[in-house]
Design an enzyme around this catalytic site. Structure first.
Site, PDB file in Angstrom:
ATOM      1  N   GLY A 250       0.783  -1.226   0.000  1.00  0.00           N
ATOM      2  CA  GLY A 250       0.000   0.000   0.000  1.00  0.00           C
ATOM      3  C   GLY A 250       0.814   1.275   0.000  1.00  0.00           C
ATOM      4  O   GLY A 250       0.255   2.366   0.031  1.00  0.00           O
ATOM      5  N   ASP A 251       2.153   1.161   0.006  1.00  0.00           N
ATOM      6  CA  ASP A 251       2.993   2.353  -0.045  1.00  0.00           C
ATOM      7  C   ASP A 251       4.232   2.031  -0.884  1.00  0.00           C
ATOM      8  O   ASP A 251       4.187   1.091  -1.679  1.00  0.00           O
ATOM      9  CB  ASP A 251       3.348   2.809   1.387  1.00  0.00           C
ATOM     10  CG  ASP A 251       3.558   4.321   1.470  1.00  0.00           C
ATOM     11  OD1 ASP A 251       4.218   4.877   0.581  1.00  0.00           O
ATOM     12  OD2 ASP A 251       3.067   4.950   2.435  1.00  0.00           O
ATOM     13  N   ASP A 252       5.318   2.791  -0.734  1.00  0.00           N
ATOM     14  CA  ASP A 252       6.478   2.580  -1.608  1.00  0.00           C
ATOM     15  C   ASP A 252       6.973   1.126  -1.566  1.00  0.00           C
ATOM     16  O   ASP A 252       7.080   0.531  -0.501  1.00  0.00           O
ATOM     17  CB  ASP A 252       7.630   3.498  -1.190  1.00  0.00           C
ATOM     18  CG  ASP A 252       7.274   4.976  -1.332  1.00  0.00           C
ATOM     19  OD1 ASP A 252       6.172   5.293  -1.817  1.00  0.00           O
ATOM     20  OD2 ASP A 252       8.104   5.815  -0.946  1.00  0.00           O
TER      21      ASP A 252
END
Ligand SMILES: *[C@@H]1O[C@H](CO)[C@@H](O)[C@H](O)[C@H]1NC(C)=O
Length: 449
Positions: A250-252
């Site tokens: 859900g992120d980098d």
């Protein structure tokens, strides 16, 4: 920089194979960064009373197993075997000279009793928890001040059951910064391979103040909408190699960091000698990124053979006023991206601050970013390169980059400011700031293919 590169190449040509291995070893392959270990001595977590029924809480078994390994100190270290089954546990630490081995079908699963989770001190280079002031929750599996540690097996799973933590974040009821799945701090000679990571409460794998770290053949999964579930964040660490892995979070996917603002500047430990290659993945945020926490400096990063789908931003280099530090000598090559919002983003003014005490005059210094051989389809916006007025980004070199827009929509375009460097064979054509300085640019050397 260019002259240095040439003389290094000459030195390699002249001084033959020993140097070639020593110098180029970290660039050509991960092998050699962490020596392979065979452990003669083996114990099973079930010897310590663990039950893999998915209900029994096994924290005590893991802590006792590690305690025994630490104190018996068998020659060559000890392998801790986790057989098939689901082993619920609270957080525990590892020790030096050990291998945590997850059999096929073995799952180490975090308990959801967040109220019982131990708290530890914030990192000096952050001055506080990353998302909340003060202390932070200990990682599910942590190693502090260790050497020669392996986490491997037959693709067993480390499952953080992050949902309860994500919900606390969403509802604003988090008191302290959420735990990682795995954190190594002040450690060296660390290998993580052939393991799947799922549903981390926060960042998945966090090597901080470490050296000689290899992460390969891992799968990291978390829902697209899970908050801050970064895949791997090498932080103030050197000689780190991440390869042959799939990350969908859900992120980098991977973010190279080194602390932030006055805390990171004061601690002053850069991330350097980082290799990231043969990574596939997707996420609403960045594919491969540097920053925005980079106050200890980030240098000598090689990113290659990256395959991204359904991404927010493909390649992202981000920093902020007050960060100080530097980002230099970053090479990105052979990137394929499909269905992304922005292809390449290099930004001088993003991200937040630990507190209001940061120094507005502490400007980051960004120089020498080479991005080449990038192919993108369904790219909504080709790129954004925005330096800082009082610290323009220099030596930004782009070559052989094709970022195609979404069919039926206007062509993807670039936006730039406070940046200089060179561009060659970039489509859509990049902004004039880069194009016009091509002839005299210091980075023409990087266009050797
Ligand atoms: C390892 O496990 C992950 C997650 O369960 C899976 O997606 C992946 O394909 C597995 N890899 C191998 C080599 O079995």
């Amino acid at each position: 920089m260019a002259r240095l590169a040439v003389s290094v190449v000459l030195a390699i040509l002249v001084v033959a194979p020993i140097i070639l291995e020593g110098v180029a070893g970290s660039i050509v392959t991960c092998s050699g960064i962490v020596p392979a270990r065979y452990r003669n001595d083996k114990v099973s977590i079930t010897d310590f009373g663990a039950v893999g029924d998915g209900r029994t809480v096994n924290t005590k078994a893991f802590r006792e197993a590690v305690y025994q390994i630490q104190h018996l100190r068998r020659r060559g270290g000890t392998l801790l075997y986790v057989p098939p089954g689901v082993y619920l546990t609270g957080s525990f630490s590892l020790t030096s000279h050990m291998t945590l081995y997850l059999a096929r079908g073995a799952v180490i699963k975090a308990t959801q009793d967040t109220w019982n989770w131990p708290l530890i001190a914030p990192l000096p280079s952050y001055g506080r928890g990353r998302e909340r002031p003060g202390r932070r929750y200990m990682s599910l599996i942590q190693g502090h001040g260790l050497q020669d540690v392996v986490i491997t097996g037959e693709n067993g799973t480390i499952d953080g059951q992050g949902e309860v933590w994500w919900n606390m974040w969403r509802q604003g009821t988090l008191r302290y910064t959420r735990p990682h799945l795995v954190e190594f701090m002040n450690s060296r000679s660390i290998m993580i391979s052939n393991v799947a990571f799922k549903n981390s409460p926060f960042w998945n794998i966090h090597p901080v103040y470490c050296s000689n770290v290899v992460i390969r053949y891992v799968t990291i999964l978390a829902p697209y909408d899970s908050p801050n579930t970064d895949g791997i964040d090498p932080d103030s660490s050197s000689n780190v190699c991440i390869e042959d892995s799939h990350i969908s979070v859900g992120d980098d996917l991977i973010s190279v960091k080194s602390g932030w603002d006055e805390y990171g500047i004061h601690y002053g430990r850069p991330s350097s000698g980082i290799t990231i290659r043969r990574i596939t993945g997707s996420s609403p945020f960045s594919g491969i990124s540097v920053g925005s926490e980079m106050s200890g400096g980030v240098e000598n990063v090689l990113i290659e053979n990256i395959n991204l789908r359904n991404m927010g931003i493909g390649i992202h280099i981000k920093t902020n006023i007050g960060r100080g530090g530097f980002i230099r000598d970053i090479t990105v090559s052979n990137v394929y991206m499909e269905n992304v919002r922005k292809g390449i983003r290099i930004m001088g003014n993003v991200g937040d601050h630990p507190d209001h005490r940061y120094n507005r005059n502490a400007l980051p210094y960004v120089k020498g970013i080479r991005i080449k051989d990038v192919w993108g389809v369904k790219v909504q916006e080709a790129g954004l390169i925005q330096g800082l007025k009082n610290s323009p980004f220099t030596g930004i070199c782009l070559s052989n980059i094709y970022l195609h827009g979404v069919l039926g929509q206007s062509r993807a375009a670039w936006t730039c400011s406070d940046v200089s460097g060179a561009a060659l064979e970039v489509s859509p054509w990049v902004c004039s700031e880069l194009a016009s300085t091509y002839q005299s640019s210091t980075c023409s050397n990087s266009f050797r293919v």
